[in-house]
Design a protein around this motif. Structure first.
Motif, mmCIF file in Angstrom:
data_model
loop_
_atom_site.group_PDB
_atom_site.id
_atom_site.type_symbol
_atom_site.label_atom_id
_atom_site.label_comp_id
_atom_site.label_asym_id
_atom_site.label_seq_id
_atom_site.Cartn_x
_atom_site.Cartn_y
_atom_site.Cartn_z
ATOM 1 N N THR A 83 0.845 -1.179 0.000
ATOM 2 C CA THR A 83 0.000 0.000 0.000
ATOM 3 C C THR A 83 0.883 1.232 0.000
ATOM 4 N N ASN A 133 -2.683 -2.116 6.989
ATOM 5 C CA ASN A 133 -1.357 -1.579 6.638
ATOM 6 C C ASN A 133 -1.500 -0.104 6.282
ATOM 7 N N THR A 134 -0.541 0.695 6.753
ATOM 8 C CA THR A 134 -0.638 2.122 6.468
ATOM 9 C C THR A 134 0.572 2.594 5.678
ATOM 10 N N SER A 135 0.384 3.708 5.016
ATOM 11 C CA SER A 135 1.480 4.357 4.299
ATOM 12 C C SER A 135 1.241 5.849 4.377
ATOM 13 N N MET A 136 2.312 6.620 4.408
ATOM 14 C CA MET A 136 2.189 8.059 4.605
ATOM 15 C C MET A 136 2.939 8.803 3.514
ATOM 16 N N THR A 179 -2.250 9.932 5.346
ATOM 17 C CA THR A 179 -2.052 8.543 5.770
ATOM 18 C C THR A 179 -3.153 7.712 5.130
ATOM 19 N N THR A 207 -4.800 3.782 4.752
ATOM 20 C CA THR A 207 -4.844 2.497 5.442
ATOM 21 C C THR A 207 -5.616 1.522 4.570
ATOM 22 N N TYR A 249 -8.602 7.271 4.013
ATOM 23 C CA TYR A 249 -7.694 8.413 3.913
ATOM 24 C C TYR A 249 -7.770 9.252 5.183
#
Ligand code: HEC
Length: 317
Positions: free
Chosen positions: A227, A304-307, A297, A299, A260
């Motif tokens: 992600t 799972n997260t991504s920034m 950020t 999810t 988001y």
């Protein structure tokens, strides 16, 4: 003519994928002519694309020669005769051979109840020899495990133990040992040299993964979802204090929707975010001209997260 130039001259006559040329040249260096010839034939034999990243090209070529031309592993380790060759590619029908890549070494061929097809015994089913997401042969096997298995026939997955009581379709009755692989010709293969077995392992690690097979988990080929947050617009100069952020280029391979969350890091001038939980919120820059940073950020459905961040250069007041 030295022995090295013979196989390279032969390459020009066959349609070998371009990416294999350099691998093949590397693989053949410093080897005797017979071994070079086997490596060349090995690369010609592979009916599927090979992933040579991190692999020993010499061993892959030799392994392909053994797997495809000597051991004929795919005869048992495909899904069965009806789908072993593509339609029109069955040599036993007098057609030009074309192995079916969809079933290639994916296992699931059912050899029936063992030891008696009419009895209440487990079916012996060929296993999936393709690598899993770890990139290691036969569903993530380590080299030493593979070599031991080939030499001893011990079934690492213990799919069919020896019966302790009455046969129940799950256990194999004495005098057969359920601890050992049946039908699989390990008593012969196990006598190969270390290099030959290592070559087979290297080749089986380079072929494409296929889903399914006895004892194999679902999604054996699939790496965990990846992600990636993408906050936009990037490198933007704004002249109006009203603008829209854009996180819609964020991606996930996991399937399912992304959520988001937009925020403003400490130190960035204040701004109002309308719809901070949406892909494309509207913002109102509230602190005069300057650099405004926004954090996104995302999810995925597995948590799972991504920034990512974007900075807007506001030229107004
Ligand atoms: C005559 C058919 C046959 C041939 C040929 C054959 N196999 Fe097998 N193989 C089997 C069967 C059937 C099993 C599963 C046996 C069982 O469940 O008892 C098996 C199991 C295996 C396993 C165990 C996999 C695991 O996940 O535990 C490996 C590894 C293997 N074979 C490798 C090979 C290789 C490499 C070749 C070619 C060099 C080959 N086999 C050729 C029938 C065959």
């Amino acid at each position: 003519m030295n022995s090295f130039s013979i196989p390279l001259a032969a390459i020009a006559k066959i349609a070998l994928p371009v990416f294999l040329f350099s691998a093949l040249a590397t693989a053949q260096q410093g080897l005797d002519a017979e071994t070079q010839a086997k490596i060349l034939k090995g690369y010609q034999a592979a009916p599927v694309p090979l992933n040579l990243t991190g692999r020993d090209a010499t061993l892959v070529g030799l392994g392909s020669y053994i797997v495809n031309y000597v051991g004929e592993c795919n005869g048992c380790h495909s899904a069965g005769p009806p789908t072993e060759y593509v339609v029109g590619g069955n040599p036993f029908l007098g057609q030009k051979i074309k192995v079916n890549p969809v079933t290639y070494l994916g296992g699931t061929r059912d050899f029936g109840a063992f030891p008696d097809p009419a009895g209440p015994f487990p079916h012996i089913v060929s296993r999936n020899l393709t690598p899993d997401k770890t990139g290691r042969a036969a569903g993530g096997m380590k080299l030493d495990e593979f070599v031991t298995l080939m030499r001893t026939g011990v079934d690492l997955d213990k799919l069919h133990p020896t019966c302790k009581g009455a046969p129940d379709t799950k256990c194999i009755p004495a005098p057969f040992s359920g601890e050992l692989l049946q039908i699989m010709p390990w008593p012969a293969y196990g006598n190969m040299t270390d290099r030959d077995l290592q070559s087979i392992y290297e080749y089986l690690s380079a072929i494409p993964c296929i889903e399914g097979g006895p004892g194999e988990p679902a999604n054996r080929c699939v790496l965990g979802p990846k992600t990636t947050a993408v906050a936009g617009p990037k490198n933007t100069t704004a002249f109006s204090k009203w603008l829209q952020l854009d996180g819609s280029q964020s991606t996930t391979t996991g399937g399912g929707a992304l959520t988001y969350q937009w925020s403003i890091p400490a130190g960035s001038p204040t701004a109002g975010i309308s719809g901070a939980n949406s892909a494309k919120p509207n913002v109102q820059l509230g602190g005069g001209g300057g650099l405004y940073t926004f954090l996104l950020t995302v999810t995925d459905s597995s948590g799972n997260t991504s920034m990512d961040s974007t900075t807007i250069n506001y030229q107004g007041n």
